[in-house]
Design a protein around this motif. Structure first.
Motif, PDB file in Angstrom:
ATOM      1  N   PHE A 120      22.761  15.038  -9.476  1.00 22.51           N
ATOM      2  CA  PHE A 120      22.507  17.163 -10.191  1.00 22.51           C
ATOM      3  C   PHE A 120      24.389  17.377  -9.346  1.00 22.51           C
ATOM      4  N   PHE A 121      24.634  18.280 -10.762  1.00 22.11           N
ATOM      5  CA  PHE A 121      25.697  18.968 -10.814  1.00 22.11           C
ATOM      6  C   PHE A 121      25.609  19.893 -10.421  1.00 22.11           C
ATOM      7  N   GLU A 122      27.295  20.504  -9.430  1.00 25.59           N
ATOM      8  CA  GLU A 122      26.781  22.256  -9.069  1.00 25.59           C
ATOM      9  C   GLU A 122      26.798  22.818 -10.344  1.00 25.59           C
ATOM     10  N   PHE A 123      25.832  23.932 -10.513  1.00 25.25           N
ATOM     11  CA  PHE A 123      25.971  25.070 -11.569  1.00 25.25           C
ATOM     12  C   PHE A 123      25.965  26.581 -10.848  1.00 25.25           C
ATOM     13  N   LYS A 124      27.170  26.379  -9.761  1.00 23.03           N
ATOM     14  CA  LYS A 124      27.671  28.062  -9.341  1.00 23.03           C
ATOM     15  C   LYS A 124      26.204  29.067  -9.797  1.00 23.03           C
ATOM     16  N   ASN A 125      26.759  29.645 -11.304  1.00 30.22           N
ATOM     17  CA  ASN A 125      26.183  30.289 -12.187  1.00 30.22           C
ATOM     18  C   ASN A 125      25.137  30.570 -12.067  1.00 30.22           C
ATOM     19  N   LEU A 126      24.277  29.260 -12.134  1.00 36.58           N
ATOM     20  CA  LEU A 126      22.894  29.108 -12.778  1.00 36.58           C
ATOM     21  C   LEU A 126      22.408  30.617 -13.242  1.00 36.58           C
ATOM     22  N   ASN A 127      21.606  31.005 -13.706  1.00 37.93           N
ATOM     23  CA  ASN A 127      20.578  31.619 -14.095  1.00 37.93           C
ATOM     24  C   ASN A 127      19.203  31.389 -13.588  1.00 37.93           C
ATOM     25  N   PRO A 128      18.260  31.124 -12.838  1.00 39.26           N
ATOM     26  CA  PRO A 128      16.880  30.458 -12.822  1.00 39.26           C
ATOM     27  C   PRO A 128      16.525  30.956 -13.550  1.00 39.26           C
ATOM     28  N   GLU A 129      16.558  31.855 -13.940  1.00 41.51           N
ATOM     29  CA  GLU A 129      15.501  32.577 -15.248  1.00 41.51           C
ATOM     30  C   GLU A 129      15.862  32.684 -16.449  1.00 41.51           C
ATOM     31  N   GLU A 130      17.053  32.062 -17.197  1.00 45.73           N
ATOM     32  CA  GLU A 130      17.332  31.959 -17.781  1.00 45.73           C
ATOM     33  C   GLU A 130      17.486  29.503 -17.845  1.00 45.73           C
ATOM     34  N   ASN A 131      17.240  29.347 -16.755  1.00 44.64           N
ATOM     35  CA  ASN A 131      16.988  27.955 -17.032  1.00 44.64           C
ATOM     36  C   ASN A 131      16.014  27.374 -17.915  1.00 44.64           C
ATOM     37  N   TYR A 132      16.393  26.247 -19.057  1.00 45.30           N
ATOM     38  CA  TYR A 132      15.367  25.250 -19.251  1.00 45.30           C
ATOM     39  C   TYR A 132      15.992  24.715 -19.160  1.00 45.30           C
ATOM     40  N   GLY A 133      15.867  23.795 -17.779  1.00 44.28           N
ATOM     41  CA  GLY A 133      16.448  21.944 -17.719  1.00 44.28           C
ATOM     42  C   GLY A 133      14.752  21.856 -17.387  1.00 44.28           C
ATOM     43  N   GLN A 134      14.609  20.669 -17.728  1.00 39.00           N
ATOM     44  CA  GLN A 134      13.729  19.778 -17.567  1.00 39.00           C
ATOM     45  C   GLN A 134      13.125  18.550 -17.381  1.00 39.00           C
ATOM     46  N   VAL A 135      12.510  17.834 -16.493  1.00 31.87           N
ATOM     47  CA  VAL A 135      12.758  16.551 -16.530  1.00 31.87           C
ATOM     48  C   VAL A 135      10.637  16.087 -16.205  1.00 31.87           C
ATOM     49  N   LYS A 151      -2.379  11.786 -17.583  1.00 31.23           N
ATOM     50  CA  LYS A 151      -2.855  12.976 -15.961  1.00 31.23           C
ATOM     51  C   LYS A 151      -1.907  13.386 -15.171  1.00 31.23           C
ATOM     52  N   GLU A 152      -1.266  15.338 -15.575  1.00 32.81           N
ATOM     53  CA  GLU A 152      -0.187  15.112 -14.939  1.00 32.81           C
ATOM     54  C   GLU A 152      -0.806  16.388 -14.590  1.00 32.81           C
ATOM     55  N   PHE A 153       1.062  16.967 -14.161  1.00 37.79           N
ATOM     56  CA  PHE A 153       0.875  18.098 -13.351  1.00 37.79           C
ATOM     57  C   PHE A 153       3.016  18.767 -13.747  1.00 37.79           C
ATOM     58  N   SER A 154       2.954  19.972 -13.474  1.00 47.19           N
ATOM     59  CA  SER A 154       4.318  20.874 -12.910  1.00 47.19           C
ATOM     60  C   SER A 154       4.751  21.694 -12.474  1.00 47.19           C
ATOM     61  N   ILE A 155       5.652  21.738 -11.593  1.00 47.16           N
ATOM     62  CA  ILE A 155       6.660  22.479 -10.336  1.00 47.16           C
ATOM     63  C   ILE A 155       8.196  22.601 -10.266  1.00 47.16           C
ATOM     64  N   LEU A 156       8.465  23.597 -10.330  1.00 42.91           N
ATOM     65  CA  LEU A 156       9.647  24.657 -10.346  1.00 42.91           C
ATOM     66  C   LEU A 156      10.453  24.146  -9.392  1.00 42.91           C
ATOM     67  N   ASP A 157      11.486  23.507  -9.531  1.00 43.57           N
ATOM     68  CA  ASP A 157      12.672  23.612  -8.394  1.00 43.57           C
ATOM     69  C   ASP A 157      13.276  25.395  -7.543  1.00 43.57           C
ATOM     70  N   PRO A 158      13.943  25.007  -7.412  1.00 47.40           N
ATOM     71  CA  PRO A 158      14.362  26.486  -6.393  1.00 47.40           C
ATOM     72  C   PRO A 158      15.028  26.446  -7.403  1.00 47.40           C
ATOM     73  N   ASP A 159      16.117  25.706  -7.985  1.00 48.44           N
ATOM     74  CA  ASP A 159      16.708  26.395  -9.249  1.00 48.44           C
ATOM     75  C   ASP A 159      16.222  26.563 -11.300  1.00 48.44           C
ATOM     76  N   SER A 160      14.725  26.530 -11.032  1.00 48.83           N
ATOM     77  CA  SER A 160      13.713  26.945 -11.929  1.00 48.83           C
ATOM     78  C   SER A 160      13.809  25.362 -12.715  1.00 48.83           C
ATOM     79  N   ASN A 161      14.004  24.215 -12.814  1.00 48.11           N
ATOM     80  CA  ASN A 161      14.306  23.084 -13.146  1.00 48.11           C
ATOM     81  C   ASN A 161      12.656  22.552 -13.172  1.00 48.11           C
ATOM     82  N   LEU A 162      12.129  22.700 -14.185  1.00 43.92           N
ATOM     83  CA  LEU A 162      10.812  22.314 -14.749  1.00 43.92           C
ATOM     84  C   LEU A 162      10.143  21.059 -14.811  1.00 43.92           C
ATOM     85  N   LEU A 163       9.565  20.788 -13.539  1.00 40.53           N
ATOM     86  CA  LEU A 163       9.446  18.770 -12.902  1.00 40.53           C
ATOM     87  C   LEU A 163       8.001  18.325 -13.388  1.00 40.53           C
ATOM     88  N   THR A 164       7.995  17.746 -14.721  1.00 35.39           N
ATOM     89  CA  THR A 164       6.519  17.232 -14.560  1.00 35.39           C
ATOM     90  C   THR A 164       6.215  15.662 -14.537  1.00 35.39           C
TER      91      THR A 164
END
Length: 108
Positions: A40-55, A90-103
């Protein structure tokens, strides 16, 4: 990540990851679980509502892992309940505190 401490707590206490490495770098966090490493890299100005990060993380024993997250009160993504997908995963997904999608997925 916006907040290193919050990210570390979520991944270690809720998902079972552990910190690795011998140096604690400012603004950088390395976590691992089984054969998975996430950096993880720090990005203090990240807006979780605009984050499209996914793994996408391949998992084993996905039923047990899913249940452990439910037991740990981890919020499953509303569109990401555990299910068998047409592509034979067989899959499921969650969001982390910064709205990174983890599937998480397991081959059938």
């Amino acid at each position: 990540m916006r907040d290193k401490k919050a990210t570390k707590v979520f991944y270690t206490e809720k998902l079972g990851f552990k910190e690795f490495g011998s140096v604690d770098y400012e603004g950088y966090l390395m976590l691992e679980k089984d054969n998975i490493q996430i950096h993880f890299f720090e990005f203090k100005n990240l807006n979780p509502e605009e984050n499209y990060g996914q793994v996408y993380i391949r998992a084993e024993n996905i039923d047990n892992f899913y249940q452990s997250l439910l037991d740990n009160k981890v919020r499953i993504h509303p569109n990401g309940q555990l299910e068998i997908k047409p592509w034979k995963q067989k899959e499921f997904s969650i969001l982390d505190p910064d709205s990174n999608l983890l599937t998480f997925g397991q081959s059938l």
